[in-house]
Design a protein around this motif. Sequence first.
Motif, PDB file in Angstrom:
ATOM      1  N   LYS A  41       0.852  -1.198   0.000  1.00  0.00           N
ATOM      2  CA  LYS A  41       0.000   0.000   0.000  1.00  0.00           C
ATOM      3  C   LYS A  41       0.885   1.245   0.000  1.00  0.00           C
ATOM      4  O   LYS A  41       1.800   1.362   0.810  1.00  0.00           O
ATOM      5  CB  LYS A  41      -0.923   0.004   1.208  1.00  0.00           C
ATOM      6  CG  LYS A  41      -2.036   0.996   1.106  1.00  0.00           C
ATOM      7  CD  LYS A  41      -3.022   0.812   2.227  1.00  0.00           C
ATOM      8  CE  LYS A  41      -4.409   0.960   1.673  1.00  0.00           C
ATOM      9  NZ  LYS A  41      -5.422   0.739   2.693  1.00  0.00           N
ATOM     10  N   LEU A  42       0.617   2.146  -0.952  1.00  0.00           N
ATOM     11  CA  LEU A  42       1.407   3.359  -1.125  1.00  0.00           C
ATOM     12  C   LEU A  42       0.569   4.598  -0.807  1.00  0.00           C
ATOM     13  O   LEU A  42      -0.640   4.608  -1.035  1.00  0.00           O
ATOM     14  CB  LEU A  42       1.908   3.460  -2.571  1.00  0.00           C
ATOM     15  CG  LEU A  42       2.771   2.303  -3.063  1.00  0.00           C
ATOM     16  CD1 LEU A  42       3.021   2.436  -4.559  1.00  0.00           C
ATOM     17  CD2 LEU A  42       4.075   2.251  -2.298  1.00  0.00           C
ATOM     18  N   GLN A  43       1.234   5.639  -0.323  1.00  0.00           N
ATOM     19  CA  GLN A  43       0.550   6.897  -0.013  1.00  0.00           C
ATOM     20  C   GLN A  43       0.193   7.670  -1.287  1.00  0.00           C
ATOM     21  O   GLN A  43      -0.816   8.337  -1.338  1.00  0.00           O
ATOM     22  CB  GLN A  43       1.424   7.776   0.889  1.00  0.00           C
ATOM     23  CG  GLN A  43       1.646   7.185   2.269  1.00  0.00           C
ATOM     24  CD  GLN A  43       0.342   7.003   3.027  1.00  0.00           C
ATOM     25  OE1 GLN A  43      -0.489   7.895   3.059  1.00  0.00           O
ATOM     26  NE2 GLN A  43       0.169   5.844   3.626  1.00  0.00           N
ATOM     27  N   GLU A  44       1.052   7.589  -2.311  1.00  0.00           N
ATOM     28  CA  GLU A  44       0.834   8.319  -3.565  1.00  0.00           C
ATOM     29  C   GLU A  44       0.984   7.376  -4.764  1.00  0.00           C
ATOM     30  O   GLU A  44       1.894   7.523  -5.578  1.00  0.00           O
ATOM     31  CB  GLU A  44       1.806   9.490  -3.672  1.00  0.00           C
ATOM     32  CG  GLU A  44       1.620  10.521  -2.588  1.00  0.00           C
ATOM     33  CD  GLU A  44       2.598  11.680  -2.705  1.00  0.00           C
ATOM     34  OE1 GLU A  44       3.360  11.740  -3.678  1.00  0.00           O
ATOM     35  OE2 GLU A  44       2.579  12.531  -1.805  1.00  0.00           O
ATOM     36  N   PRO A  45       0.089   6.400  -4.905  1.00  0.00           N
ATOM     37  CA  PRO A  45       0.243   5.412  -5.980  1.00  0.00           C
ATOM     38  C   PRO A  45       0.119   6.005  -7.382  1.00  0.00           C
ATOM     39  O   PRO A  45       0.730   5.506  -8.322  1.00  0.00           O
ATOM     40  CB  PRO A  45      -0.867   4.403  -5.703  1.00  0.00           C
ATOM     41  CG  PRO A  45      -1.909   5.202  -4.987  1.00  0.00           C
ATOM     42  CD  PRO A  45      -1.133   6.172  -4.147  1.00  0.00           C
ATOM     43  N   TYR A  46      -0.644   7.073  -7.531  1.00  0.00           N
ATOM     44  CA  TYR A  46      -0.834   7.652  -8.862  1.00  0.00           C
ATOM     45  C   TYR A  46       0.448   8.315  -9.374  1.00  0.00           C
ATOM     46  O   TYR A  46       0.704   8.330 -10.572  1.00  0.00           O
ATOM     47  CB  TYR A  46      -2.008   8.633  -8.861  1.00  0.00           C
ATOM     48  CG  TYR A  46      -3.327   7.928  -8.642  1.00  0.00           C
ATOM     49  CD1 TYR A  46      -4.000   7.346  -9.705  1.00  0.00           C
ATOM     50  CD2 TYR A  46      -3.864   7.793  -7.373  1.00  0.00           C
ATOM     51  CE1 TYR A  46      -5.193   6.673  -9.506  1.00  0.00           C
ATOM     52  CE2 TYR A  46      -5.052   7.111  -7.168  1.00  0.00           C
ATOM     53  CZ  TYR A  46      -5.710   6.557  -8.243  1.00  0.00           C
ATOM     54  OH  TYR A  46      -6.885   5.870  -8.039  1.00  0.00           O
TER      55      TYR A  46
END
Length: 84
Positions: A71-76
């Motif tokens: 899980k990433l904070q800024e995947p986009y």
Amino acid sequence: MYPANKRAERGEGYVYLMRPTLGKNSKWLKNKETCPIKIGVSKTRNGIKSRLKSMSTGNWNQLCSEYVSPKLQEPYNVEYALHR
């Protein structure tokens, strides 16, 4: 395309890579270097499974999930960089 700060505001999620399954039954995809890759983002892991299922419908190649990020904070922003 969203500017970097707008991509970050879209929330956390997962980056995934999908590709056709390679092997002797795949007549035109012999190795990973020539294989098309789908790069995408999903808010949930179930969303990735759903996307894989919907992309597999009507596809003559079997598809697989090559990689799913933690899980990433800024995947986009990560997805944007991978596309570049």
